[in-house]
Enzyme design. Sequence first.
Site, short mmCIF file in Angstrom:
data_model
loop_
_atom_site.label_atom_id
_atom_site.label_comp_id
_atom_site.label_asym_id
_atom_site.label_seq_id
_atom_site.Cartn_x
_atom_site.Cartn_y
_atom_site.Cartn_z
N GLU A 265 0.87 -1.16 -0.15
CA GLU A 265 -0.27 0.56 -0.11
C GLU A 265 1.08 1.44 -0.65
OE1 GLU A 265 -2.11 -0.74 3.23
OE2 GLU A 265 -0.85 -0.15 4.84
N PRO A 266 1.39 1.80 -1.14
CA PRO A 266 2.70 2.79 -1.36
C PRO A 266 1.63 4.13 -1.15
CG PRO A 266 2.29 1.63 -2.73
CD PRO A 266 1.75 0.45 -2.59
N TYR A 308 7.97 17.51 9.43
CA TYR A 308 8.47 16.78 10.38
C TYR A 308 10.32 16.58 9.65
CZ TYR A 308 3.90 14.11 8.60
OH TYR A 308 3.44 13.20 8.52
N CYS A 334 2.32 34.05 9.47
CA CYS A 334 2.80 35.02 10.58
C CYS A 334 2.77 34.30 12.39
CB CYS A 334 1.64 36.36 11.01
SG CYS A 334 1.65 36.79 9.88
N GLU A 335 3.94 33.11 11.86
CA GLU A 335 5.15 32.69 12.80
C GLU A 335 6.11 31.49 12.34
OE1 GLU A 335 3.37 28.80 15.04
OE2 GLU A 335 1.33 29.59 14.06
N TYR A 362 1.48 14.40 0.13
CA TYR A 362 1.21 15.07 1.68
C TYR A 362 1.65 16.69 1.59
CZ TYR A 362 1.68 10.43 3.19
OH TYR A 362 1.92 8.57 2.81
C1 LIG Z 1 -0.08 6.18 5.21
C2 LIG Z 1 -0.36 5.03 5.16
C3 LIG Z 1 0.11 4.36 4.22
C4 LIG Z 1 1.43 5.23 2.94
O1 LIG Z 1 2.15 5.30 3.43
P1 LIG Z 1 3.24 5.96 2.34
O2 LIG Z 1 4.79 6.56 3.91
O3 LIG Z 1 2.80 7.29 2.36
O4 LIG Z 1 4.02 4.49 1.58
C5 LIG Z 1 0.31 3.05 3.53
N1 LIG Z 1 -0.42 2.55 5.10
C6 LIG Z 1 -0.82 2.58 5.87
C7 LIG Z 1 -1.84 2.14 6.81
C8 LIG Z 1 -0.92 3.72 6.09
O5 LIG Z 1 -1.59 4.47 7.43
#
Ligand SMILES: *Cc1c(COP(=O)(O)O)cnc(C)c1O
Length: 405
Positions: A265-266, A308, A334-335, A362
């Site tokens: 799940e990228p 981050y 303004c910070e 993001y």
């Molecule tokens: C955010 C998230 C991802 C994706 O992470 P990446 O670092 O953007 O690849 C995959 N699985 C879950 C459950 C997430 O919360």
Amino acid sequence: MVDVSQDGTLPVDAIIELAGTPVYVYQADIIEQKLARLRNAFASSPVRIMYACKALTNGAVLRLMNELGTGLDAVSLQEVQLGLRAGFSPRNILFTPSMIAFEELCAVAEMGVQVNIDTISVLERFGTTYGGSIPVCIRINPHIMAGGNDRISTGHIDSKFGISIHQIRHVLRVVRSHNMSINGLHMHTGSDILNADVFLQGAELLFEIAESFPDLTFLDFGSGFKVAYKPDDTATDVEELGAKLCGRLSEFNATRERPVELWLEPGKFLVSESGTFLTRVNVVKQTTSTVFAGVDSGFNHLIRPMLYNAYHHITNLSNPNGVHRVYSIVGYICETDTFAWDRKIAEIREGDVLAFANAGAYGFSMASNYNSRLRPAEVMVRGGSAHLIRRRETLEDLVRTEIES
Ligand SMILES: *Cc1c(COP(=O)(O)O)cnc(C)c1O
């Protein structure tokens, strides 16, 4: 990292004419290339790529992913709904929330979406409500430290995510007493994984646990694939990871009655490099210690550097051959609002256009209206032409939900 100033593939003038600045731009062909690379790296397994859409949820991107045949990983009811609107079938969506109301989980499960449960008490409630009628996936916390950054690492011992591998016997008691059907096991240890072997250690734990679950149809190894942000950054070697993980999966499948699929799940891996954030320089300000270049944006639009400490490569598109000088690139909030400290960039003049690389993931999805600023437009470049896929907000958008009493 994709340097738009070098390869010249981005029609910057046309984009700015279409949408103004600041604007997020996404290149569809880069998303396609990244997806193809991942599929190729895992080609020897039955693999399913579930795009983690919290990285970037514009409908045009979701439709592109659906067209390219990915599934979707969603973390909220609203992401599920956006996925359905974009044409994903519920069967192609995995719901991986954290700490949500039980009603939200049930609502999504009843849509036919695959749910992923990460807390024993929730598993028990789900079993009491549905028994074995809705198969569920379980999110395991393997307690490995994979990622490089505290805030995006999720697999460690203090993490709120997942059910500890040490609680598997308890999980099995719950599953058996409610006749639940567990069709998937999942881990996601956080972002920015550099070392394939650390990832594989976590995967190994998942394979071991999987022996106790006869109904499995998939194992989901999450994501966290690191992409290059700095010019000399190393990224996750997905080819190495793919070869090793596929090898281990086929050994595992040889022991099973029914082979399981490998899910990934990228988020960032698919969309980060496709995105560029274009801003215009409002002010160049020399102080006693620093030269600041202030752009027409801020952490309200791109929060990763402030949140981050993330690096985004910045190039001056208006003066590509200028002498390099050292700048702090700051926003108008303004910070403290700094995008980059002491960065060498081709000489910046007021009015120049600066491009922030790796802005696909993001970026817009974490944007806000802080300082009552309008969120930027989004453009997709596909087949050589630029399409406006979200207009810039207006003052009306800011007050739309207000009620005058
Ligand atoms: C955010 C998230 C991802 C994706 O992470 P990446 O670092 O953007 O690849 C995959 N699985 C879950 C459950 C997430 O919360």
